[in-house]
Design a protein around this motif. Structure first.
Motif, PDB file in Angstrom:
ATOM      1  N   LEU A  38       0.845  -1.186   0.000  1.00 22.36           N
ATOM      2  CA  LEU A  38       0.000   0.000   0.000  1.00 22.36           C
ATOM      3  C   LEU A  38       0.882   1.238   0.000  1.00 22.36           C
ATOM      4  O   LEU A  38       1.748   1.379   0.865  1.00 22.36           O
ATOM      5  CB  LEU A  38      -0.897   0.040   1.239  1.00 22.36           C
ATOM      6  N   VAL A  39       0.655   2.130  -0.947  1.00 21.22           N
ATOM      7  CA  VAL A  39       1.404   3.383  -1.012  1.00 21.22           C
ATOM      8  C   VAL A  39       0.404   4.540  -0.959  1.00 21.22           C
ATOM      9  O   VAL A  39      -0.463   4.655  -1.832  1.00 21.22           O
ATOM     10  CB  VAL A  39       2.244   3.489  -2.297  1.00 21.22           C
ATOM     11  N   ALA A  40       0.521   5.369   0.068  1.00 21.57           N
ATOM     12  CA  ALA A  40      -0.365   6.518   0.210  1.00 21.57           C
ATOM     13  C   ALA A  40       0.233   7.698  -0.545  1.00 21.57           C
ATOM     14  O   ALA A  40       1.289   8.214  -0.178  1.00 21.57           O
ATOM     15  CB  ALA A  40      -0.557   6.867   1.682  1.00 21.57           C
ATOM     16  N   THR A  41      -0.432   8.106  -1.610  1.00 23.98           N
ATOM     17  CA  THR A  41       0.026   9.251  -2.388  1.00 23.98           C
ATOM     18  C   THR A  41      -0.410  10.539  -1.697  1.00 23.98           C
ATOM     19  O   THR A  41      -1.004  10.528  -0.609  1.00 23.98           O
ATOM     20  CB  THR A  41      -0.559   9.207  -3.810  1.00 23.98           C
ATOM     21  N   ASP A  42      -0.141  11.657  -2.350  1.00 26.82           N
ATOM     22  CA  ASP A  42      -0.574  12.955  -1.829  1.00 26.82           C
ATOM     23  C   ASP A  42      -1.848  13.440  -2.509  1.00 26.82           C
ATOM     24  O   ASP A  42      -2.199  14.617  -2.431  1.00 26.82           O
ATOM     25  CB  ASP A  42       0.543  13.985  -2.018  1.00 26.82           C
ATOM     26  N   ARG A  43      -2.554  12.504  -3.169  1.00 24.47           N
ATOM     27  CA  ARG A  43      -3.830  12.872  -3.775  1.00 24.47           C
ATOM     28  C   ARG A  43      -4.845  13.240  -2.686  1.00 24.47           C
ATOM     29  O   ARG A  43      -4.810  12.698  -1.575  1.00 24.47           O
ATOM     30  CB  ARG A  43      -4.388  11.726  -4.627  1.00 24.47           C
ATOM     31  N   LEU A  44      -5.755  14.117  -3.051  1.00 22.06           N
ATOM     32  CA  LEU A  44      -6.809  14.536  -2.126  1.00 22.06           C
ATOM     33  C   LEU A  44      -8.142  14.439  -2.839  1.00 22.06           C
ATOM     34  O   LEU A  44      -8.293  14.929  -3.959  1.00 22.06           O
ATOM     35  CB  LEU A  44      -6.578  15.977  -1.658  1.00 22.06           C
ATOM     36  N   SER A  45      -9.094  13.773  -2.195  1.00 23.88           N
ATOM     37  CA  SER A  45     -10.442  13.721  -2.756  1.00 23.88           C
ATOM     38  C   SER A  45     -11.379  14.544  -1.884  1.00 23.88           C
ATOM     39  O   SER A  45     -11.204  14.652  -0.667  1.00 23.88           O
ATOM     40  CB  SER A  45     -10.945  12.276  -2.844  1.00 23.88           C
ATOM     41  N   ALA A  46     -12.353  15.129  -2.526  1.00 22.27           N
ATOM     42  CA  ALA A  46     -13.398  15.874  -1.826  1.00 22.27           C
ATOM     43  C   ALA A  46     -14.694  15.668  -2.591  1.00 22.27           C
ATOM     44  O   ALA A  46     -14.702  15.726  -3.827  1.00 22.27           O
ATOM     45  CB  ALA A  46     -13.058  17.357  -1.742  1.00 22.27           C
ATOM     46  N   PHE A  47     -15.761  15.389  -1.856  1.00 23.64           N
ATOM     47  CA  PHE A  47     -17.049  15.078  -2.485  1.00 23.64           C
ATOM     48  C   PHE A  47     -16.883  13.919  -3.474  1.00 23.64           C
ATOM     49  O   PHE A  47     -17.496  13.905  -4.536  1.00 23.64           O
ATOM     50  CB  PHE A  47     -17.636  16.322  -3.156  1.00 23.64           C
ATOM     51  N   ASP A  48     -15.998  12.986  -3.100  1.00 22.70           N
ATOM     52  CA  ASP A  48     -15.740  11.772  -3.886  1.00 22.70           C
ATOM     53  C   ASP A  48     -15.123  12.056  -5.246  1.00 22.70           C
ATOM     54  O   ASP A  48     -15.205  11.230  -6.160  1.00 22.70           O
ATOM     55  CB  ASP A  48     -17.020  10.948  -4.048  1.00 22.70           C
ATOM     56  N   VAL A  49     -14.487  13.200  -5.403  1.00 17.02           N
ATOM     57  CA  VAL A  49     -13.770  13.548  -6.625  1.00 17.02           C
ATOM     58  C   VAL A  49     -12.306  13.780  -6.264  1.00 17.02           C
ATOM     59  O   VAL A  49     -11.999  14.538  -5.337  1.00 17.02           O
ATOM     60  CB  VAL A  49     -14.349  14.819  -7.283  1.00 17.02           C
ATOM     61  N   VAL A  50     -11.401  13.105  -6.973  1.00 17.58           N
ATOM     62  CA  VAL A  50      -9.974  13.333  -6.745  1.00 17.58           C
ATOM     63  C   VAL A  50      -9.590  14.659  -7.394  1.00 17.58           C
ATOM     64  O   VAL A  50      -9.795  14.854  -8.595  1.00 17.58           O
ATOM     65  CB  VAL A  50      -9.126  12.186  -7.329  1.00 17.58           C
ATOM     66  N   LEU A  51      -9.040  15.549  -6.588  1.00 18.51           N
ATOM     67  CA  LEU A  51      -8.707  16.887  -7.078  1.00 18.51           C
ATOM     68  C   LEU A  51      -7.379  16.868  -7.828  1.00 18.51           C
ATOM     69  O   LEU A  51      -6.505  16.046  -7.534  1.00 18.51           O
ATOM     70  CB  LEU A  51      -8.648  17.867  -5.906  1.00 18.51           C
ATOM     71  N   THR A  53      -5.045  18.990  -7.574  1.00 12.31           N
ATOM     72  CA  THR A  53      -3.999  19.532  -6.710  1.00 12.31           C
ATOM     73  C   THR A  53      -3.754  18.581  -5.547  1.00 12.31           C
ATOM     74  O   THR A  53      -4.692  18.219  -4.832  1.00 12.31           O
ATOM     75  CB  THR A  53      -4.401  20.908  -6.150  1.00 12.31           C
ATOM     76  N   GLY A  54      -2.510  18.169  -5.358  1.00 13.04           N
ATOM     77  CA  GLY A  54      -2.169  17.322  -4.232  1.00 13.04           C
ATOM     78  C   GLY A  54      -1.756  18.127  -3.018  1.00 13.04           C
ATOM     79  O   GLY A  54      -1.514  19.337  -3.099  1.00 13.04           O
ATOM     80  N   ILE A  55      -1.677  17.450  -1.885  1.00 15.09           N
ATOM     81  CA  ILE A  55      -1.258  18.067  -0.622  1.00 15.09           C
ATOM     82  C   ILE A  55       0.100  17.477  -0.245  1.00 15.09           C
ATOM     83  O   ILE A  55       0.176  16.296   0.150  1.00 15.09           O
ATOM     84  CB  ILE A  55      -2.283  17.810   0.498  1.00 15.09           C
ATOM     85  N   PRO A  56       1.182  18.221  -0.397  1.00 12.11           N
ATOM     86  CA  PRO A  56       2.521  17.664  -0.151  1.00 12.11           C
ATOM     87  C   PRO A  56       2.637  16.994   1.226  1.00 12.11           C
ATOM     88  O   PRO A  56       2.233  17.570   2.236  1.00 12.11           O
ATOM     89  CB  PRO A  56       3.427  18.896  -0.241  1.00 12.11           C
ATOM     90  N   GLY A  57       3.191  15.792   1.235  1.00 17.65           N
ATOM     91  CA  GLY A  57       3.424  15.079   2.491  1.00 17.65           C
ATOM     92  C   GLY A  57       2.207  14.406   3.082  1.00 17.65           C
ATOM     93  O   GLY A  57       2.317  13.714   4.101  1.00 17.65           O
ATOM     94  N   LYS A  58       1.052  14.578   2.470  1.00 19.09           N
ATOM     95  CA  LYS A  58      -0.179  14.014   3.034  1.00 19.09           C
ATOM     96  C   LYS A  58      -0.089  12.499   3.179  1.00 19.09           C
ATOM     97  O   LYS A  58      -0.498  11.936   4.201  1.00 19.09           O
ATOM     98  CB  LYS A  58      -1.363  14.401   2.153  1.00 19.09           C
ATOM     99  N   GLY A  59       0.443  11.812   2.179  1.00 13.86           N
ATOM    100  CA  GLY A  59       0.544  10.366   2.248  1.00 13.86           C
ATOM    101  C   GLY A  59       1.440   9.895   3.381  1.00 13.86           C
ATOM    102  O   GLY A  59       1.178   8.853   3.999  1.00 13.86           O
ATOM    103  N   ILE A  60       2.485  10.650   3.657  1.00 11.87           N
ATOM    104  CA  ILE A  60       3.376  10.316   4.775  1.00 11.87           C
ATOM    105  C   ILE A  60       2.632  10.459   6.097  1.00 11.87           C
ATOM    106  O   ILE A  60       2.688   9.580   6.966  1.00 11.87           O
ATOM    107  CB  ILE A  60       4.629  11.215   4.752  1.00 11.87           C
ATOM    108  N   LEU A  61       1.910  11.564   6.248  1.00 15.44           N
ATOM    109  CA  LEU A  61       1.172  11.801   7.480  1.00 15.44           C
ATOM    110  C   LEU A  61       0.102  10.735   7.701  1.00 15.44           C
ATOM    111  O   LEU A  61      -0.062  10.218   8.815  1.00 15.44           O
ATOM    112  CB  LEU A  61       0.533  13.190   7.451  1.00 15.44           C
ATOM    113  N   LEU A  62      -0.628  10.383   6.643  1.00 13.93           N
ATOM    114  CA  LEU A  62      -1.671   9.367   6.769  1.00 13.93           C
ATOM    115  C   LEU A  62      -1.080   8.019   7.174  1.00 13.93           C
ATOM    116  O   LEU A  62      -1.612   7.325   8.048  1.00 13.93           O
ATOM    117  CB  LEU A  62      -2.433   9.221   5.456  1.00 13.93           C
TER     118      LEU A  62
END
Length: 308
Positions: A38-51, A53-62
């Protein structure tokens, strides 16, 4: 944890020679035979849509927050983690360390339960909308006169369908039992409520309210196993304890900040999603990092934490 909000986010992984398993909204999953990567990317979804724009470091934090909770609550239920140490990964993954370090884990394969196990400790979101319309949440009758963000005692278990695309849909406990069997449904409900109770107490001691969260479980060797992510800002609502007051929406440590921004746009919540401006990215990174640091900090008297 230091995260540069101006760094380039990892939106896609590329592991030539490693068999893809599936691509989720945030995680890229690879097949390692009897295990998964499992690799957590920095992708961000909102309202079930992948945006876009990513959030740097988000996958590391998750990933790091999930590992923290899996370790802390390992006495409640087994989890699927085999290792998150890249040095222990199979040799064929060594060339991809830059994509895997701190944001990946090797996990056991399980037979995944086809439901989301949602626990609500506060009346908010779709639960509050349901309550206003029916006086109940997912068929569970609640007292009259409850306000938005009201604390629920005891917390309630409200399962939902799992949608690969689009929105998950709330279902009754009876519908869940009809899908997975009565004994397994009862076990998943019991475990979910226990995890939530432990996690809520841990968070409150650090000045954070865990309003609600969702869990995923699988079956391995006839045993229930906690899988996917664990109590992250992507799967949970976290609010600051200071200033909490029912009767209104609460400030948030999760991606509600992004949702609030998107609500100001003339966007129909269908793909493609809009780009996020730098200030929204920066603020979102700050909120994720603050939640991460506070949840992992030492508790302090009065429910504050050294990570604040």
């Amino acid at each position: 944890m230091k995260i540069d909000p101006k760094a380039s986010p990892l939106l896609e992984t590329s592991l030539p020679g490693v068999k893809p398993w599936k691509k989720g909204k945030v995680r890229d999953v690879y097949d390692l035979g009897d295990r998964l990567l499992l690799v957590a990317t920095d992708r961000l979804s909102a309202f079930d849509v992948v945006l876009p724009t990513g959030i740097p470091g988000k996958g590391i934090l998750l990933t790091q927050l999930s590992l923290f909770w899996f370790r802390l609550l390992a006495d409640v239920v087994p989890n699927h983690v085999v290792t998150a140490e890249v040095d222990e990964y199979p040799p064929e993954l060594a060339p991809f360390r830059d994509q895997l370090e701190s944001r990946s884990m090797i996990v056991q394969k399980t037979d995944v339960l086809p439901v989301e196990c949602v626990v609500r400790g506060y009346l908010v979101g779709s639960g509050f909308k349901d309550y206003r319309a029916t006086g109940s949440v997912c068929g569970i009758a609640l007292p009259a006169g409850l306000r938005e963000s009201e604390r629920l005692e005891p917390p309630i278990f409200t399962p939902a369908t799992k949608a690969e695309t689009g929105h998950d849909e709330n279902i009754s406990y009876e519908a869940m039992a009809g899908t997975v069997g009565g004994e397994r449904a009862a076990e998943a409900r019991r475990v979910s409520l226990r995890i939530y109770s432990r996690a809520r107490a841990h968070a409150e001691a650090r000045g954070i309210i865990l309003a609600d969260t969702k869990f995923e479980f699988g079956i391995r060797d006839s045993r229930l196993v906690w899988i996917d992510e664990a109590l992250t800002p992507d799967s949970s609502r976290f609010w600051p304890k200071d200033g909490y007051a029912p009767g209104r929406a609460q400030p948030s440590f999760d991606k509600q900040f992004v949702r609030d921004y998107l609500e100001t746009l003339p966007w129909d919540k269908r793909p493609p999603g809009p780009e996020l401006p730098p200030e929204v990215v920066t603020r979102t990174v700050e909120k994720y990092v603050e939640a991460f640091e506070r949840l992992r900090s030492e508790a302090r008297p009065g429910g504050t934490s050294s990570g604040r």
